[in-house]
Design a protein around this motif. Structure first.
Motif, mmCIF file in Angstrom:
data_model
loop_
_atom_site.group_PDB
_atom_site.id
_atom_site.type_symbol
_atom_site.label_atom_id
_atom_site.label_comp_id
_atom_site.label_asym_id
_atom_site.label_seq_id
_atom_site.Cartn_x
_atom_site.Cartn_y
_atom_site.Cartn_z
ATOM 1 N N LEU A 185 4.836 11.635 4.388
ATOM 2 C CA LEU A 185 6.211 11.609 3.875
ATOM 3 C C LEU A 185 6.341 11.946 2.387
ATOM 4 C CD1 LEU A 185 7.598 8.453 5.721
ATOM 5 C CD2 LEU A 185 7.688 10.837 6.437
ATOM 6 N N ALA A 186 5.215 11.946 1.647
ATOM 7 C CA ALA A 186 5.328 12.146 0.189
ATOM 8 C C ALA A 186 6.052 13.458 -0.138
ATOM 9 C CB ALA A 186 3.949 12.103 -0.462
ATOM 10 N N GLN A 187 5.609 14.521 0.487
ATOM 11 C CA GLN A 187 6.193 15.835 0.174
ATOM 12 C C GLN A 187 7.677 15.901 0.582
ATOM 13 O OE1 GLN A 187 4.407 18.112 -1.329
ATOM 14 N NE2 GLN A 187 5.460 20.071 -1.033
ATOM 15 N N PRO A 188 8.036 15.566 1.852
ATOM 16 C CA PRO A 188 9.463 15.600 2.221
ATOM 17 C C PRO A 188 10.311 14.671 1.352
ATOM 18 C CG PRO A 188 8.106 15.223 4.179
ATOM 19 C CD PRO A 188 7.177 15.278 3.024
ATOM 20 N N LEU A 189 9.767 13.530 0.927
ATOM 21 C CA LEU A 189 10.540 12.628 0.060
ATOM 22 C C LEU A 189 10.792 13.289 -1.288
ATOM 23 C CD1 LEU A 189 9.008 9.058 0.572
ATOM 24 C CD2 LEU A 189 11.429 9.632 0.665
ATOM 25 N N ARG A 190 9.737 13.900 -1.821
ATOM 26 C CA ARG A 190 9.847 14.540 -3.134
ATOM 27 C C ARG A 190 10.886 15.658 -3.100
ATOM 28 N NH1 ARG A 190 4.892 16.286 -3.635
ATOM 29 N NH2 ARG A 190 3.744 14.422 -4.113
ATOM 30 N N GLU A 191 10.933 16.337 -1.981
ATOM 31 C CA GLU A 191 11.858 17.475 -1.871
ATOM 32 C C GLU A 191 13.209 17.073 -1.293
ATOM 33 O OE1 GLU A 191 9.504 20.142 0.441
ATOM 34 O OE2 GLU A 191 8.109 20.527 -1.217
ATOM 35 N N GLY A 192 13.415 15.774 -1.092
ATOM 36 C CA GLY A 192 14.708 15.277 -0.614
ATOM 37 C C GLY A 192 15.027 15.705 0.814
ATOM 38 N N VAL B 31 0.850 -1.202 0.000
ATOM 39 C CA VAL B 31 0.000 0.000 0.000
ATOM 40 C C VAL B 31 0.882 1.248 0.000
ATOM 41 C CG1 VAL B 31 -1.647 1.344 1.376
ATOM 42 C CG2 VAL B 31 -2.041 -1.092 1.014
ATOM 43 N N LEU B 32 1.946 1.241 0.806
ATOM 44 C CA LEU B 32 2.842 2.405 0.824
ATOM 45 C C LEU B 32 3.489 2.604 -0.551
ATOM 46 C CD1 LEU B 32 4.183 4.673 2.417
ATOM 47 C CD2 LEU B 32 5.964 3.077 3.113
ATOM 48 N N GLY B 33 3.934 1.495 -1.165
ATOM 49 C CA GLY B 33 4.566 1.581 -2.493
ATOM 50 C C GLY B 33 3.604 2.169 -3.519
ATOM 51 N N LEU B 34 2.359 1.679 -3.493
ATOM 52 C CA LEU B 34 1.355 2.163 -4.455
ATOM 53 C C LEU B 34 1.096 3.656 -4.257
ATOM 54 C CD1 LEU B 34 -0.970 1.854 -6.517
ATOM 55 C CD2 LEU B 34 -2.412 1.029 -4.659
ATOM 56 N N LEU B 35 0.902 4.067 -3.000
ATOM 57 C CA LEU B 35 0.566 5.475 -2.752
ATOM 58 C C LEU B 35 1.739 6.396 -3.114
ATOM 59 C CD1 LEU B 35 -1.537 5.482 0.544
ATOM 60 C CD2 LEU B 35 -2.263 5.206 -1.792
ATOM 61 N N LEU B 36 2.955 6.015 -2.715
ATOM 62 C CA LEU B 36 4.102 6.884 -3.026
ATOM 63 C C LEU B 36 4.319 6.967 -4.538
ATOM 64 C CD1 LEU B 36 6.708 6.070 -0.207
ATOM 65 C CD2 LEU B 36 5.173 8.037 -0.396
ATOM 66 N N GLY C 30 4.231 10.277 -7.422
ATOM 67 C CA GLY C 30 5.296 10.588 -8.376
ATOM 68 C C GLY C 30 6.686 10.318 -7.827
ATOM 69 N N ILE C 31 6.766 9.472 -6.787
ATOM 70 C CA ILE C 31 8.072 9.180 -6.172
ATOM 71 C C ILE C 31 8.583 7.828 -6.685
ATOM 72 C CG2 ILE C 31 9.116 8.580 -3.923
ATOM 73 C CD1 ILE C 31 7.023 10.730 -2.836
ATOM 74 N N ARG C 32 9.884 7.754 -6.962
ATOM 75 C CA ARG C 32 10.441 6.472 -7.411
ATOM 76 C C ARG C 32 10.546 5.535 -6.219
ATOM 77 N NH1 ARG C 32 15.691 6.621 -9.780
ATOM 78 N NH2 ARG C 32 15.991 8.369 -8.361
ATOM 79 N N VAL C 33 9.899 4.363 -6.333
ATOM 80 C CA VAL C 33 9.801 3.430 -5.212
ATOM 81 C C VAL C 33 10.282 2.059 -5.655
ATOM 82 C CG1 VAL C 33 8.211 2.367 -3.559
ATOM 83 C CG2 VAL C 33 7.657 4.575 -4.524
ATOM 84 N N THR C 34 11.048 1.377 -4.803
ATOM 85 C CA THR C 34 11.410 -0.017 -5.079
ATOM 86 C C THR C 34 10.999 -0.856 -3.886
ATOM 87 O OG1 THR C 34 13.309 0.721 -6.363
ATOM 88 C CG2 THR C 34 13.312 -1.577 -5.661
ATOM 89 N N VAL C 35 10.150 -1.871 -4.136
ATOM 90 C CA VAL C 35 9.739 -2.788 -3.066
ATOM 91 C C VAL C 35 10.549 -4.072 -3.218
ATOM 92 C CG1 VAL C 35 7.837 -4.131 -2.081
ATOM 93 C CG2 VAL C 35 7.394 -1.843 -2.989
ATOM 94 N N LEU C 36 11.219 -4.469 -2.132
ATOM 95 C CA LEU C 36 11.982 -5.724 -2.144
ATOM 96 C C LEU C 36 11.233 -6.750 -1.314
ATOM 97 C CD1 LEU C 36 14.736 -3.411 -1.388
ATOM 98 C CD2 LEU C 36 15.356 -5.167 -3.014
ATOM 99 N N GLU C 37 10.877 -7.862 -1.922
ATOM 100 C CA GLU C 37 10.135 -8.914 -1.205
ATOM 101 C C GLU C 37 10.951 -10.201 -1.272
ATOM 102 O OE1 GLU C 37 7.437 -9.622 0.782
ATOM 103 O OE2 GLU C 37 8.276 -11.636 0.580
ATOM 104 N N LYS C 38 11.215 -10.798 -0.114
ATOM 105 C CA LYS C 38 12.129 -11.943 -0.109
ATOM 106 C C LYS C 38 11.531 -13.205 -0.735
ATOM 107 C CE LYS C 38 11.248 -13.473 4.646
ATOM 108 N NZ LYS C 38 11.835 -13.678 5.954
ATOM 109 N N HIS C 39 10.193 -13.268 -0.836
ATOM 110 C CA HIS C 39 9.584 -14.451 -1.439
ATOM 111 C C HIS C 39 9.363 -14.251 -2.947
ATOM 112 C CE1 HIS C 39 8.176 -15.262 2.817
ATOM 113 N NE2 HIS C 39 8.884 -16.321 2.487
#
Ligand SMILES: Cc1cc2nc3c(=O)[nH]c(=O)nc-3n(C[C@H](O)[C@H](O)[C@H](O)COP(=O)(O)OP(=O)(O)OC[C@H]3O[C@@H](n4cnc5c(N)ncnc54)[C@H](O)[C@@H]3O)c2cc1C
Length: 320
Positions: A226-233, A26-31, A35-44
């Motif tokens: 966190l979307a805004q602070p992430l976008r603005e680094g 859900v966090l990955g989808l929303l971010l 417009g934020i670049r997101v990478t989800v790592l899933e061990k399975h």
């Protein structure tokens, strides 16, 4: 495989999410929608994992609606639980929680294999530019450079053949590790560049089936804050942790309230059942609920929505 799966590891990403459970996806989808670049790592390699519950609560159903995913979710094979009742002292049924009394768009708990829900979320996230899902990647170490997360170390898919070989050695259930069920909570959910949400911050037991909903609500709050602070680094800079602290501040009370509820049910009901004691609700409670059925909306709200419900931010909403 869900669309959006990618075997290519991006050279860099703005936000790395460790774990493709309900909170991570859900966090990955929303971010990604922010417009934020997101990478989800899933061990399975897939979402067929240990049984961790198949309940989707009314507030998660409303969220799926806001995200434009409800029609697809509704097409999945599912059953609906509209009320929780238990045998009373007089042999009749006592309704403890009635979701139909909640003024919600979807006043029921949907019972759906968690695998179907996770696949749907991964599929939806995969259509957003900038979203990458890396399956069979387990994060083993987070590399820090001062206040900044410089990278994550993850192991490789070559681990899985070893695992498969190990499974052939199973002779009986004595060789199988039992699933660990606990209820605990981190004192601090964040460190420079790192935030824990969902079970990583507060492990939930199956009691009341509230863990998935709580994890999803954490993710919605984290995305909104966190979307805004992430976008603005701003997260990687000095004082960046104050944004992460806001997520803990917002979500700690709902987690603490629901964990207290789980512990109480554990002590008052589950332990007594295991000891073979009678566990019908006190007759007075049964009579009160029968006379004032509107009171069943209170436990229905706690279970189905939870304290401090979160709504999808406007920028994440889509029509079906
Ligand atoms: C037996 C049991 C039954 C339950 N039943 C219910 C229920 O009916 N209803 C309900 O609401 N809640 C239930 N719960 C609680 C619920 O499962 C959790 O609260 C919920 O899944 C939390 O979601 P999450 O996304 O935070 O974590 P998880 O669902 O645990 O997801 C974490 C993900 O991260 C991955 N991962 C872990 N470590 C790494 C790593 N190092 N690198 C990469 N990936 C990693 C895992 O493979 C997993 O996919 C149950 C719990 C248990 C133990």
């Amino acid at each position: 495989m869900a669309s959006g799966d990618d075997t290519r590891v991006p050279a860099s990403t703005t936000c790395a999410i460790v774990g493709g459970g309900p909170a991570g996806l859900v966090l990955g989808l929303l971010l990604a929608r922010a417009g934020i670049r997101v990478t989800v790592l899933e061990k399975h390699a897939d979402f067929l994992r240990d049984f961790r519950g198949d309940t989707v609560h009314p507030s998660t159903l409303s969220l799926l609606d806001d995200l434009g995913l409800f029609e697809r979710f509704n097409a999945l094979q599912q059953s609906h639980l509209t009320r929780v009742s238990v045998p009373g002292a007089d042999g009749g049924q006592v309704v403890l929680a009635d979701f139909g009394r909640l003024p919600l768009r979807h006043p029921y708990i949907a019972m759906v294999p968690q695998w179907d829900l996770l696949n749907l979320l991964a599929d939806a996230a995969g259509t957003e530019p900038g979203f990458t899902l890396l399956k069979e990647h387990a994060v083993t170490r987070i590399v820090r450079d001062g206040n900044r997360v410089a990278g994550v170390d993850y192991d490789s898919p070559e681990l899985l053949p070893d695992l498969a070989a190990g499974l052939t050695g199973l002779l009986s259930m004595d060789d199988v590790k039992h699933l660990d069920v606990r209820v605990d909570r981190l004192r601090r959910w964040y460190a420079p560049g790192v935030l824990c949400i969902g079970d990583a911050a507060h492990a939930m037991s199956p009691v009341g089936g509230v863990g998935i909903n709580l994890a999803v609500q954490d993710a919605v709050a984290a995305a909104r804050l966190l979307a805004q602070p992430l976008r603005e680094g701003r997260l990687g800079r000095r004082h960046g942790t104050r944004y992460l602290a806001r997520v803990q501040h917002r979500r700690m009370i709902p987690a603490a309230v629901l964990q207290r509820l789980q512990r109480a049910i554990h002590t008052l009901v589950i332990m007594r059942v295991l000891r073979g004691e009678v566990t019908t609700p006190p007759p007075l409670l049964g009579r009160v609920l029968e006379r004032v059925p509107a009171l069943t909306a209170i436990p229905a709200f706690l279970i189905g929505v939870g304290p401090r419900p979160e709504r999808a931010p406007g920028w994440a909403r889509r029509s079906a």
